[in-house]
Enzyme design. Structure first.
Site, PDB file in Angstrom:
ATOM      1  N   ASP A 241      34.841  42.780   7.613  1.00  0.00           N
ATOM      2  CA  ASP A 241      34.343  43.826   8.501  1.00  0.00           C
ATOM      3  C   ASP A 241      35.338  44.026   9.633  1.00  0.00           C
ATOM      4  O   ASP A 241      36.405  43.409   9.642  1.00  0.00           O
ATOM      5  CB  ASP A 241      32.926  43.535   8.996  1.00  0.00           C
ATOM      6  CG  ASP A 241      32.854  42.350   9.950  1.00  0.00           C
ATOM      7  OD1 ASP A 241      33.903  41.905  10.465  1.00  0.00           O
ATOM      8  OD2 ASP A 241      31.739  41.867  10.188  1.00  0.00           O
ATOM      9  N   GLN A 242      35.013  44.908  10.549  1.00  0.00           N
ATOM     10  CA  GLN A 242      36.021  45.274  11.541  1.00  0.00           C
ATOM     11  C   GLN A 242      36.298  44.166  12.553  1.00  0.00           C
ATOM     12  O   GLN A 242      37.216  44.278  13.354  1.00  0.00           O
ATOM     13  CB  GLN A 242      35.649  46.584  12.241  1.00  0.00           C
ATOM     14  CG  GLN A 242      34.493  46.462  13.207  1.00  0.00           C
ATOM     15  CD  GLN A 242      34.200  47.797  13.880  1.00  0.00           C
ATOM     16  OE1 GLN A 242      34.161  48.840  13.238  1.00  0.00           O
ATOM     17  NE2 GLN A 242      34.004  47.779  15.186  1.00  0.00           N
TER      18      GLN A 242
END
Lengths: 142, 142, 142, 142
Positions: free
Chosen positions: C21-22
């Site tokens: 994920d980011q």
């Protein structure tokens, strides 16, 4: 002129329970994740591990994907993912992927993804020679 | 002393086909994604939109999660996700989440997640006052 | 009385790009999918392949899950998933799972899941002897 | 002859944190899940809710998908998914989908999926009239 020998890469994966859907086959979006597993191993195999590319500031976002769903596959089926790649244009990389059942070879998914070369700011960029020299050029006859 | 009024947030979501599995219910991992949908709306509701927190260098990775699966739910079921939060310790935030069917109210999932406050380098950090003043403290009687 | 030897199972997996994920680590919901990979191989290892259980009308939905996130892990990291199991109660099966980095052994995730035995209609059922005889009973000292 | 009025359907969704990847945009496989959200609402809108179709023994597995990734989108971005459909051939249904940012309208994803009509055993089947009469035929000029 002799055709360049195919450089393709095979990797196996098992369908996870969480990848199935209520139709009893795999959730269709997972095919794109399996394509990514194929790309990762292909790039590692030619000495261009994608983690290292990103560390050098080279990113390969997908710009186009095409997928054919050719057959059902179930939880716990072992799949063989075969991946090849070629440069398509000066700053585009294409992966061709075929996924079959490891046991029997029935086709499950086939398709391709096309990727841009971009820098860490997301700007299109021409890939450096240390990258392109490892990637097959597009075959003329294709 | 009167009990602090509950600050809870409700959001609805529909189960996607790709979220089902071959048992005909939802893939269990998706519960954690739905918890995250609840957190996002809770934080927005109290004026602490998580996008803004990250822009200020405050990150909230999950350090612990607990999930009870209380009932089945099918593709296209509309779910109501109810989320509340409290500080638990000086640098920990806890979300309590309950997911029920919007139609009829049958319980589907309940649980909590606990989050650390970390900076952009991943180091534990005490949350600033502009954050903590908006978050309920843990109730003594809990 | 001598303690029963641990029956545990190890399987490796690589973190997919689509699992990140980011924040640069893995999306927290994926831990539950990896737990499932561990369960699948554990059950196969003791001769109770889950596909065969479902074919016999025995299903093991998750009723409870607990997860501790102990360390970050990145795209392409190779993880080792270690799984053990025991009956907990007459119709409940518990899996304990630990996930570490294959290279260096740093802890990434640990937790457990508890599963009910149900039939194809979703009704709770006592597991037959061909199942329970292969599963360790709960240790008294735990 | 006047062109048939477009029957299209719009639905909004927010990008979940768990849908992002470490490039800071959404994991590319999620586009296919969002396409599915669009299909679900399109079919409901024309009175052919997919849950009811499956209850009648009509299934619509994807046989082909094409996706163009046109722009980045981030966690918490609100997206508008616009879906239209037409019969393509006697037993094929095609959905065309466009996803843009709700705020500003920047293009994010566009593409189509093609679906077979099959029965509960997975056999290709011609759709009944109660289905086809609600679905636009392919436009000749396309």
């Amino acid at each position: 002129m002799p055709k360049m020998p195919d450089t393709s890469c095979q990797v196996q994966l098992r369908i996870r329970y969480g990848e199935t859907d209520q139709m009893g086959t795999f959730a269709n979006a997972r095919a794109l994740e399996w394509f990514e597993v194929g790309r990762t191993e292909y790039l590692r195999g030619i000495g261009l591990a994608y983690t290292q590319m990103e560390q050098q500031g080279v990113f390969l976002p997908v710009v186009e994907a095409h997928i054919q769903y050719l057959g059902r596959a179930k939880y716990d089926d072992l799949l063989t993912v075969t991946t090849s790649a070629c440069m398509c244009g000066k700053a585009r990389l294409r992966f061709d992927i075929s996924i079959v059942k490891a046991d029997g070879g029935a086709s499950v998914v086939a398709g391709y993804t096309i990727h841009a070369f971009v820098d860490s700011a997301g700007r299109a960029t021409r890939p450096a020679e240390w990258i392109t020299q490892k990637l097959p050029a597009r075959e003329v006859t294709k």
